[in-house]
Design a protein around this motif. Structure first.
Motif, PDB file in Angstrom:
ATOM      1  N   TYR A   1     -19.621   9.686  12.114  1.00  0.00           N
ATOM      2  CA  TYR A   1     -19.102   8.335  12.651  1.00  0.00           C
ATOM      3  C   TYR A   1     -20.319   7.626  13.397  1.00  0.00           C
ATOM      4  O   TYR A   1     -20.715   6.494  13.381  1.00  0.00           O
ATOM      5  N   TYR A   2     -20.937   8.410  14.425  1.00  0.00           N
ATOM      6  CA  TYR A   2     -22.016   7.752  15.249  1.00  0.00           C
ATOM      7  C   TYR A   2     -23.200   7.769  14.369  1.00  0.00           C
ATOM      8  O   TYR A   2     -23.942   6.663  14.901  1.00  0.00           O
ATOM      9  N   LYS A   3     -23.658   8.220  13.560  1.00  0.00           N
ATOM     10  CA  LYS A   3     -24.739   8.006  12.674  1.00  0.00           C
ATOM     11  C   LYS A   3     -24.692   6.651  11.924  1.00  0.00           C
ATOM     12  O   LYS A   3     -25.489   5.975  11.773  1.00  0.00           O
ATOM     13  N   ALA A   4     -23.238   6.354  11.289  1.00  0.00           N
ATOM     14  CA  ALA A   4     -23.235   5.311  10.673  1.00  0.00           C
ATOM     15  C   ALA A   4     -23.242   3.992  11.670  1.00  0.00           C
ATOM     16  O   ALA A   4     -23.678   3.244  10.992  1.00  0.00           O
ATOM     17  N   VAL A   5     -22.446   4.267  12.641  1.00  0.00           N
ATOM     18  CA  VAL A   5     -22.703   3.046  13.833  1.00  0.00           C
ATOM     19  C   VAL A   5     -24.195   2.710  14.251  1.00  0.00           C
ATOM     20  O   VAL A   5     -24.562   1.727  14.078  1.00  0.00           O
ATOM     21  N   GLU A   6     -25.095   4.017  14.537  1.00  0.00           N
ATOM     22  CA  GLU A   6     -26.527   3.536  14.793  1.00  0.00           C
ATOM     23  C   GLU A   6     -27.148   2.998  13.595  1.00  0.00           C
ATOM     24  O   GLU A   6     -27.688   2.136  13.798  1.00  0.00           O
ATOM     25  N   LYS A   7     -26.902   3.398  12.296  1.00  0.00           N
ATOM     26  CA  LYS A   7     -27.477   2.860  11.335  1.00  0.00           C
ATOM     27  C   LYS A   7     -27.215   1.345  10.955  1.00  0.00           C
ATOM     28  O   LYS A   7     -28.051   0.720  10.650  1.00  0.00           O
ATOM     29  N   ALA A   8     -25.784   1.046  11.386  1.00  0.00           N
ATOM     30  CA  ALA A   8     -25.548  -0.191  11.242  1.00  0.00           C
ATOM     31  C   ALA A   8     -26.044  -1.341  12.546  1.00  0.00           C
ATOM     32  O   ALA A   8     -25.812  -2.388  12.445  1.00  0.00           O
ATOM     33  N   GLY A   9     -26.819  -0.531  13.508  1.00  0.00           N
ATOM     34  CA  GLY A   9     -27.467  -1.561  14.388  1.00  0.00           C
ATOM     35  C   GLY A   9     -26.646  -1.375  15.910  1.00  0.00           C
ATOM     36  O   GLY A   9     -27.013  -2.081  16.623  1.00  0.00           O
ATOM     37  N   GLY A  10     -25.680  -0.575  15.762  1.00  0.00           N
ATOM     38  CA  GLY A  10     -24.869  -0.531  17.118  1.00  0.00           C
ATOM     39  C   GLY A  10     -25.145   0.600  18.060  1.00  0.00           C
ATOM     40  O   GLY A  10     -26.067   1.568  17.325  1.00  0.00           O
ATOM     41  N   VAL A  11     -24.541   0.738  19.079  1.00  0.00           N
ATOM     42  CA  VAL A  11     -24.928   1.749  20.078  1.00  0.00           C
ATOM     43  C   VAL A  11     -23.477   2.692  20.278  1.00  0.00           C
ATOM     44  O   VAL A  11     -22.786   2.261  20.631  1.00  0.00           O
ATOM     45  N   PRO A  12     -23.447   3.896  19.646  1.00  0.00           N
ATOM     46  CA  PRO A  12     -22.300   4.603  19.649  1.00  0.00           C
ATOM     47  C   PRO A  12     -21.971   5.089  20.874  1.00  0.00           C
ATOM     48  O   PRO A  12     -22.943   5.598  21.652  1.00  0.00           O
ATOM     49  N   MET A  13     -20.733   5.045  21.314  1.00  0.00           N
ATOM     50  CA  MET A  13     -20.373   5.730  22.822  1.00  0.00           C
ATOM     51  C   MET A  13     -18.859   6.499  22.478  1.00  0.00           C
ATOM     52  O   MET A  13     -18.142   5.942  22.161  1.00  0.00           O
ATOM     53  N   VAL A  14     -18.917   7.771  22.718  1.00  0.00           N
ATOM     54  CA  VAL A  14     -17.637   8.598  22.479  1.00  0.00           C
ATOM     55  C   VAL A  14     -16.746   8.454  23.424  1.00  0.00           C
ATOM     56  O   VAL A  14     -17.199   8.594  24.659  1.00  0.00           O
ATOM     57  N   ILE A  15     -15.649   8.142  23.271  1.00  0.00           N
ATOM     58  CA  ILE A  15     -14.299   8.063  24.163  1.00  0.00           C
ATOM     59  C   ILE A  15     -13.403   9.025  24.338  1.00  0.00           C
ATOM     60  O   ILE A  15     -12.969   9.419  23.322  1.00  0.00           O
ATOM     61  N   PRO A  16     -13.516   9.859  25.387  1.00  0.00           N
ATOM     62  CA  PRO A  16     -12.699  11.094  25.292  1.00  0.00           C
ATOM     63  C   PRO A  16     -11.082  10.665  25.404  1.00  0.00           C
ATOM     64  O   PRO A  16     -10.584   9.482  25.596  1.00  0.00           O
ATOM     65  N   PRO A  17     -10.144  11.585  24.866  1.00  0.00           N
ATOM     66  CA  PRO A  17      -8.699  11.333  24.848  1.00  0.00           C
ATOM     67  C   PRO A  17      -8.108  11.285  26.326  1.00  0.00           C
ATOM     68  O   PRO A  17      -7.356  12.441  26.600  1.00  0.00           O
ATOM     69  N   LEU A  18      -8.333  10.322  26.977  1.00  0.00           N
ATOM     70  CA  LEU A  18      -7.664  10.501  28.249  1.00  0.00           C
ATOM     71  C   LEU A  18      -6.752   9.274  28.698  1.00  0.00           C
ATOM     72  O   LEU A  18      -7.186   8.066  28.009  1.00  0.00           O
ATOM     73  N   SER A  19      -5.685   9.283  29.196  1.00  0.00           N
ATOM     74  CA  SER A  19      -4.453   8.327  29.097  1.00  0.00           C
ATOM     75  C   SER A  19      -4.562   7.788  30.166  1.00  0.00           C
ATOM     76  O   SER A  19      -3.385   6.892  30.533  1.00  0.00           O
ATOM     77  N   ASP A  20      -5.321   7.905  31.454  1.00  0.00           N
ATOM     78  CA  ASP A  20      -5.156   7.144  32.485  1.00  0.00           C
ATOM     79  C   ASP A  20      -5.486   5.680  32.424  1.00  0.00           C
ATOM     80  O   ASP A  20      -6.703   5.347  31.699  1.00  0.00           O
ATOM     81  N   THR A  21      -4.772   4.704  32.761  1.00  0.00           N
ATOM     82  CA  THR A  21      -4.859   3.221  32.050  1.00  0.00           C
ATOM     83  C   THR A  21      -6.261   2.778  33.018  1.00  0.00           C
ATOM     84  O   THR A  21      -6.857   1.965  32.430  1.00  0.00           O
ATOM     85  N   ASP A  22      -6.375   3.218  34.270  1.00  0.00           N
ATOM     86  CA  ASP A  22      -7.821   2.406  34.880  1.00  0.00           C
ATOM     87  C   ASP A  22      -8.950   3.186  34.184  1.00  0.00           C
ATOM     88  O   ASP A  22      -9.972   2.067  33.860  1.00  0.00           O
ATOM     89  N   THR A  23      -8.976   4.409  33.719  1.00  0.00           N
ATOM     90  CA  THR A  23     -10.087   4.682  32.860  1.00  0.00           C
ATOM     91  C   THR A  23     -10.306   3.929  31.691  1.00  0.00           C
ATOM     92  O   THR A  23     -11.314   3.528  31.166  1.00  0.00           O
ATOM     93  N   ILE A  24      -8.961   3.586  30.743  1.00  0.00           N
ATOM     94  CA  ILE A  24      -9.133   2.915  29.772  1.00  0.00           C
ATOM     95  C   ILE A  24      -9.727   1.662  29.924  1.00  0.00           C
ATOM     96  O   ILE A  24     -10.556   0.846  29.085  1.00  0.00           O
ATOM     97  N   ILE A  25      -9.174   0.753  30.820  1.00  0.00           N
ATOM     98  CA  ILE A  25      -9.508  -0.598  31.051  1.00  0.00           C
ATOM     99  C   ILE A  25     -10.877  -0.535  31.538  1.00  0.00           C
ATOM    100  O   ILE A  25     -11.660  -1.519  31.094  1.00  0.00           O
ATOM    101  N   ASN A  26     -11.461   0.241  32.338  1.00  0.00           N
ATOM    102  CA  ASN A  26     -12.606   0.134  32.571  1.00  0.00           C
ATOM    103  C   ASN A  26     -13.650   0.507  31.238  1.00  0.00           C
ATOM    104  O   ASN A  26     -14.744   0.204  31.397  1.00  0.00           O
ATOM    105  N   THR A  27     -13.295   1.325  30.425  1.00  0.00           N
ATOM    106  CA  THR A  27     -13.985   1.973  29.107  1.00  0.00           C
ATOM    107  C   THR A  27     -14.333   0.598  28.435  1.00  0.00           C
ATOM    108  O   THR A  27     -15.357   0.278  27.926  1.00  0.00           O
ATOM    109  N   LEU A  28     -13.056  -0.105  28.160  1.00  0.00           N
ATOM    110  CA  LEU A  28     -13.019  -1.255  27.413  1.00  0.00           C
ATOM    111  C   LEU A  28     -14.194  -2.339  28.166  1.00  0.00           C
ATOM    112  O   LEU A  28     -14.572  -3.182  27.389  1.00  0.00           O
TER     113      LEU A  28
END
Length: 593
Positions: free
Chosen positions: A44-71
């Protein structure tokens, strides 16, 4: 020494080129979860980097404030593969054939998908990810597909880099454009599959046994879900290049909205306020609220007090009493009473949310609100019936902060003839002349949406100031009397005015469903006739405005994204998204006596 262990040289290289480093879009990737660990395949992250993006892994957390700040810190969302969804999340009991589920991911991914969708964020769902899109956005997932026809083995034993069967791509779909062909080889490893896409998506790839292998947005949004694992196949790298390109456009759109002031020049949301809608919550009954304005990065809107035009022999108080039977203040209301009631309700709502929204009276107020992180509401009147037949009442509404008055609605009033009227005055009445003169004197813009053609040309002659059409589209593209002819557009521009394209389905298309593409065509046509300095957007949200692709205030960003994709410059987009209208407003307000 220059070798792979010489990290100091690599660091010095970063220091040397850092000032010129090009920003690359950040792609958030949802992580798998097993044995108490967050996990993600390197593909996953190598395909994103190869395409020119910067991969960032998002952990499975359900706190909505955390999700909104991530987005807020990513430019696209990649929903990765993994275990099956727990069917209880869609109200279904587990089938005996259901395979292992990964409930740790279910709630976080449903939440982040829906919140990313509300923000118009590009998304790519892979394997489990396509099921996430369906579960979160109105589709349905089939718990197990092993009993289907049996033509294709969908849970492969082969290496994931190995193509195992073909799928057929729908002509003219995004996937068809990405791969440039109608048949591609894929590698599917799954038990669950999308059974129904829901109204937000359309199926765009199927295998020979009828399994939905891909779907994409039917709302002109950059969202694709695929059932196979493209990250493992070099042949599917174009899909990741597409995602990174869309992420870069999304980032450009966000940055543009940060710089410019955006204004929707007409919404009817105040009609809903007496029904108890909560403007400070995301309310399903309203197309405009604080949440949707924030998600769509819409800075300001002009909310109108809409007054229905009584039919012959019908009293205005009858209409209002019927609409609001539980509101004592409106039992015998005059049109002016009702307009003041609506403005009182707006002021109450603003007072209750004063840290997030304010009432603006001038263009400079709008810019001050944006600097201070507040949304703005401006006040308008739709139907000069609100004046109670007295031009002197213009002054009262000027003092309340009204920025424009739409001279009529659907039916002739005592001021002028309507586009849907019966030529009562042969244009603007004598009272209408005095009303326009008073509006000029008190700095209120004359709005000629809904006006008949003769009324339109009369008002152009009477007014000493530029006039506006706050929500009107092009009659050349949709032959409706509410729309403006090319001749009207030319004269409007000649007198310094503006026409705001509206999103009412019947004003964009005579037949069938209108979409954001129709709105863009009307805008392009208006520009070809009037020039870029005389156009804008007046959605008519909550007055039956809103079309697929720009259905409410949260989707304003989608309109901006489309303008950027069509190579409109940042300066031109600022003109379209409010600059032209505010120029006229400033001109009219400067002439106040």
């Amino acid at each position: 020494m220059n070798n792979k262990f010489d990290w100091q040289s690599r660091l010095n290289n970063v220091y040397d080129r850092f000032p010129e480093a090009k920003r690359r879009p950040v792609i958030g990737i949802t992580a798998n979860y097993a044995d108490g660990e967050e996990r993600l395949s390197q593909y996953y992250y190598k395909a994103v980097e190869k395409a020119g993006g910067v991969p960032m892994v998002i952990p499975p957390l359900s706190d909505t404030d955390t999700i909104i700040n991530t987005l807020e810190h990513i430019d696209a969302l990649l929903l990765s593969g993994g275990g099956d969804f727990n069917p209880l999340y869609c109200g279904e009991q587990p089938s005996p054939r259901l395979h292992s589920i990964n409930s740790e991911r279910d709630l976080p991914e449903l939440l982040i998908t829906r919140l990313a969708y509300n923000r118009q964020m590009p998304m790519l769902g892979i394997c489990r990810g396509i099921q996430t899109l369906a579960m979160a956005l109105g589709g349905r997932v089939e718990q197990d597909i092993s009993t289907r026809n049996g033509l294709i083995k969908h849970s492969q034993d082969a290496d994931r880099r190995e193509p195992t069967h073909t799928v057929t791509l729908k002509p003219k779909s995004m996937l068809n454009g990405i791969f440039g062909t109608e048949t591609i080889w894929v590698n599917s490893f799954h038990h669950q599959a999308v059974a129904e896409t829901g109204h937000r998506f359309t199926a765009t790839a199927k295998s020979d046994d009828g399994i939905i292998e891909a779907m994409e947005s039917s709302e002109y949004k950059p969202i694709i879900g695929v059932q196979w694992h493209p990250e493992c196949m070099d042949e599917c790298q174009p899909l990741f290049r597409w995602l990174v390109k869309q992420a870069a456009l999304y980032d450009e759109t966000k940055r543009l909205h940060h710089r410019i002031l955006t204004l929707d020049t007409h919404c009817d949301t105040p009609m809903l306020f007496p029904q108890g809608i909560s403007f400070d919550h995301r309310d399903t009954k309203a197309l405009v609220d604080l949440h949707k304005m924030t998600e769509g990065r819409l800075d300001s809107t002009i909310m109108v007090a809409y007054l229905p035009q009584p039919k012959m022999g019908e009293a205005f108080s009858q209409i209002i009493r019927s609409a609001y039977p539980d509101e004592p203040r409106l039992q015998a209301a005059t049109p002016m009473d009702y307009a003041n009631y609506i403005f009182d309700r707006i002021e109450d709502i603003v007072a209750a949310n004063k840290h997030h929204v304010s009432i603006a009276r001038t263009p400079s107020d709008l810019y001050e609100d944006k600097r201070n992180g507040r949304k703005s509401i401006m006040l308008g009147i739709e139907n000069a019936l609100a004046l109670n037949g007295n031009a002197a009442n213009v002054k009262h509404f000027a003092q309340r902060g009204v920025v424009y008055i739409t001279l009529c609605h659907n039916g002739d009033n005592d001021v002028c003839d309507s586009a849907k009227g019966c030529n009562t005055h042969n244009g603007v009445s004598r009272l209408g002349e005095r009303v326009i003169e008073e509006m000029n004197r008190h700095g209120i813009m004359v709005d000629l949406s809904h006006a008949g053609e003769k009324s339109f040309y009369d008002a152009l002659e009477i007014s000493r100031q530029p006039i506006v059409c706050s929500h009107s589209s092009s009659r050349a593209l949709c032959d409706h009397p509410r729309n403006l002819t090319d001749g009207q557009m030319r004269q409007l521009a000649k007198h310094g005015g503006v026409a705001q394209i509206t999103l009412y389905n019947g004003f964009l298309r005579k037949e069938g469903e209108a979409t954001i593409m129709d709105a863009l065509q009307h805008l392009d046509h208006a520009i070809s006739i009037m020039g870029i300095d005389h156009v804008g957007l007046g959605t008519d949200f909550d007055g039956d405005g809103g079309v697929r692709g720009i259905a409410d205030a949260s989707e304003i960003m989608n309109f901006t994204r489309m303008l950027l994709a069509q190579r409109y410059s940042a300066d031109d987009i600022q003109r379209i998204m409010g600059g032209n209208f505010l120029r006229v407003m400033a001109t009219v307000q400067r002439a106040r006596q």
